[in-house]
Motif scaffolding. Sequence first.
Motif, PDB file in Angstrom:
ATOM      1  N   LEU B 166       0.807   4.256   4.108  1.00  0.00           N
ATOM      2  CA  LEU B 166       0.419   2.883   4.423  1.00  0.00           C
ATOM      3  C   LEU B 166      -1.019   2.687   3.948  1.00  0.00           C
ATOM      4  CD1 LEU B 166       1.728   2.890   8.093  1.00  0.00           C
ATOM      5  CD2 LEU B 166       2.918   2.090   6.074  1.00  0.00           C
ATOM      6  N   PRO B 167      -1.281   1.668   3.109  1.00  0.00           N
ATOM      7  CA  PRO B 167      -2.640   1.472   2.602  1.00  0.00           C
ATOM      8  C   PRO B 167      -3.597   1.078   3.732  1.00  0.00           C
ATOM      9  CG  PRO B 167      -1.181  -0.301   1.910  1.00  0.00           C
ATOM     10  CD  PRO B 167      -0.319   0.715   2.558  1.00  0.00           C
ATOM     11  N   LEU B 168      -4.713   1.791   3.856  1.00  0.00           N
ATOM     12  CA  LEU B 168      -5.644   1.545   4.944  1.00  0.00           C
ATOM     13  C   LEU B 168      -6.445   0.270   4.718  1.00  0.00           C
ATOM     14  CD1 LEU B 168      -7.137   5.050   5.733  1.00  0.00           C
ATOM     15  CD2 LEU B 168      -5.298   3.821   6.859  1.00  0.00           C
ATOM     16  N   ALA B 169      -6.833  -0.384   5.830  1.00  0.00           N
ATOM     17  CA  ALA B 169      -7.599  -1.623   5.740  1.00  0.00           C
ATOM     18  C   ALA B 169      -8.954  -1.359   5.087  1.00  0.00           C
ATOM     19  CB  ALA B 169      -7.782  -2.218   7.131  1.00  0.00           C
ATOM     20  N   ASP B 170      -9.547  -0.173   5.372  1.00  0.00           N
ATOM     21  CA  ASP B 170     -10.858   0.150   4.798  1.00  0.00           C
ATOM     22  C   ASP B 170     -10.797   0.201   3.280  1.00  0.00           C
ATOM     23  OD1 ASP B 170     -11.572   0.388   7.341  1.00  0.00           O
ATOM     24  OD2 ASP B 170     -11.641   2.585   7.404  1.00  0.00           O
ATOM     25  N   ALA B 171      -9.627   0.650   2.768  1.00  0.00           N
ATOM     26  CA  ALA B 171      -9.510   0.827   1.325  1.00  0.00           C
ATOM     27  C   ALA B 171      -8.855  -0.385   0.665  1.00  0.00           C
ATOM     28  CB  ALA B 171      -8.714   2.091   1.023  1.00  0.00           C
ATOM     29  N   GLY B 172      -8.871  -1.541   1.330  1.00  0.00           N
ATOM     30  CA  GLY B 172      -8.329  -2.741   0.727  1.00  0.00           C
ATOM     31  C   GLY B 172      -6.880  -3.026   1.073  1.00  0.00           C
ATOM     32  N   GLY B 173      -6.250  -2.156   1.888  1.00  0.00           N
ATOM     33  CA  GLY B 173      -4.858  -2.370   2.277  1.00  0.00           C
ATOM     34  C   GLY B 173      -4.774  -3.233   3.526  1.00  0.00           C
ATOM     35  N   TRP B 174      -3.687  -3.060   4.287  1.00  0.00           N
ATOM     36  CA  TRP B 174      -3.512  -3.898   5.469  1.00  0.00           C
ATOM     37  C   TRP B 174      -3.409  -3.091   6.758  1.00  0.00           C
ATOM     38  CZ3 TRP B 174       0.921  -2.322   7.789  1.00  0.00           C
ATOM     39  CH2 TRP B 174       1.820  -1.613   6.969  1.00  0.00           C
ATOM     40  N   PHE B 175      -3.309  -1.754   6.667  1.00  0.00           N
ATOM     41  CA  PHE B 175      -3.008  -0.961   7.855  1.00  0.00           C
ATOM     42  C   PHE B 175      -4.284  -0.411   8.493  1.00  0.00           C
ATOM     43  CE2 PHE B 175      -1.902   3.120   9.876  1.00  0.00           C
ATOM     44  CZ  PHE B 175      -1.007   2.643  10.803  1.00  0.00           C
ATOM     45  N   SER B 176      -4.532  -0.761   9.759  1.00  0.00           N
ATOM     46  CA  SER B 176      -5.659  -0.118  10.444  1.00  0.00           C
ATOM     47  C   SER B 176      -5.100   0.951  11.376  1.00  0.00           C
ATOM     48  CB  SER B 176      -6.485  -1.138  11.219  1.00  0.00           C
ATOM     49  OG  SER B 176      -5.637  -1.984  11.927  1.00  0.00           O
ATOM     50  N   PRO B 177      -5.529   2.205  11.195  1.00  0.00           N
ATOM     51  CA  PRO B 177      -4.920   3.322  11.912  1.00  0.00           C
ATOM     52  C   PRO B 177      -5.121   3.238  13.428  1.00  0.00           C
ATOM     53  CG  PRO B 177      -6.832   4.031  10.653  1.00  0.00           C
ATOM     54  CD  PRO B 177      -6.571   2.634  10.266  1.00  0.00           C
ATOM     55  N   LEU B 178      -4.084   3.664  14.161  1.00  0.00           N
ATOM     56  CA  LEU B 178      -4.172   3.720  15.617  1.00  0.00           C
ATOM     57  C   LEU B 178      -4.686   5.103  15.982  1.00  0.00           C
ATOM     58  CD1 LEU B 178      -0.556   2.492  16.259  1.00  0.00           C
ATOM     59  CD2 LEU B 178      -2.589   1.172  16.741  1.00  0.00           C
ATOM     60  N   SER B 179      -5.990   5.205  16.267  1.00  0.00           N
ATOM     61  CA  SER B 179      -6.498   6.561  16.488  1.00  0.00           C
ATOM     62  C   SER B 179      -5.992   7.136  17.807  1.00  0.00           C
ATOM     63  CB  SER B 179      -8.024   6.573  16.437  1.00  0.00           C
ATOM     64  OG  SER B 179      -8.535   5.460  17.094  1.00  0.00           O
TER      65      SER B 179
END
Lengths: 204, 221
Positions: B166-179
């Motif tokens: 899943l592309p991360l929000a930090d890297a321009g994607g849409w997914f912010s990880p659930l830590s």
Amino acid sequence: MTELWALFLSAAFVDNMPLTLFLGLCTFLALSKRPESAIGLGLAMIGVLGVTVPLNWLIYHGVLAPGAWGWAGRPELDLSYLSLIAFIGVIAATVQLLEMVLDRFFPTIHAAFGSFLPLLTVQCAILAGSLFMVDRSYTLAESAVFGVGSGLGFALAVAMLGAVRSRLAYADLPNGLRGLGVAIVLTGLMSLGFASFAQMAVSQ
Amino acid sequence: MGQRVDIIGTLTAPLIRQNPVTLQILGICSALAVTTSLATAVTMSVSLTVVLTLSAVIISLIRRHLPDTIRLIVQIVMVASLVIVIDQVLQAYFSEISRDLSIYVSLITTNCLVLGRTEAFARHNPPLPAAVDAFGNGLGYSVILIVLGGIRELFGRGQLFGWQVLPLADAGGWFSPLSLMLLAPSAFFLLGGVVWAVRSVLPEQAEAPEHVPPATVRAAE
């Protein structure tokens, strides 16, 4: 002194064995149905961890650690790969000894939690105590404090879970969740609570 | 022919129906601790299955010569020796994963699953069924570990086996990880959910209620 106290608190709360490190969960879940058996288990854990961790420290640093045989002219000898077998042997012997002593001198205490004392030999939390002691290179005093502290943390957690579960006997739970399921979810909730101890700091 | 059917039954029963983790409450400690990523979960599953199968075969081979009084000590020493071998192999060839697993590989020694299966099954059965039973239980354990590890790594980091799925929000994607997924409580919640799911599908596994409300109260109304 402050450092030892800090280690004691962190062993009991921050690095709580069952709730943050997932150690000893089998007995933790199996023996927490009633508060009485849970408290017995907790007391036995404090005793066994408090004895075996310093004892294993002596054995590891006297016999097994790299260089321990320097006095005999064999400083290159490294027996640390044998530590697992040595620790298990010490734990099994200690549990057996504790059981015999209790049986001989305190028969009432022995009757109270004698039936599950032998189980403690295969308790991962107890073996983990000794392995952590090697891993984090504690001194003898630190390892004794660490043993008692983590035993106390386990006792606290299991007594709390036992109390909650005995109240839940009257709850109307979904069929699939009853028993083991709800115990695991409860442990998760308690672990969420214990996570807040992570920010705990000891002031002078 | 009857023998063959029996062996297949022994192999498949522990996968879901008699699953060691969800039904027998065996081996939960390690199941939760190593599931923060899929790679450690798979390594742990393989190590445990190997240790379990080998120790079951050895115990079953010497089962007629083993005095009852010292069998626990013998079994533990046997398991501990096998675990030392596995630990050394992991340190030699997979040092990075071995560091992630830290003491949990050594803790296979006291994993109740190994001792539970040797005590309950291998001690009374010939080597082949004992090996099949141990292998099946190892697989059942692995299924739970891989499911938990997959869920936790996918939602905690957006990765599977270290690959960014899943592309991360930090890297321009849409997914912010659930830590939260990487922390201890979520492991408990997920395992509780798995137990609930298995027991809802197979209602005969649900535990009997400890307290049944008296029926007379309703009758009196």
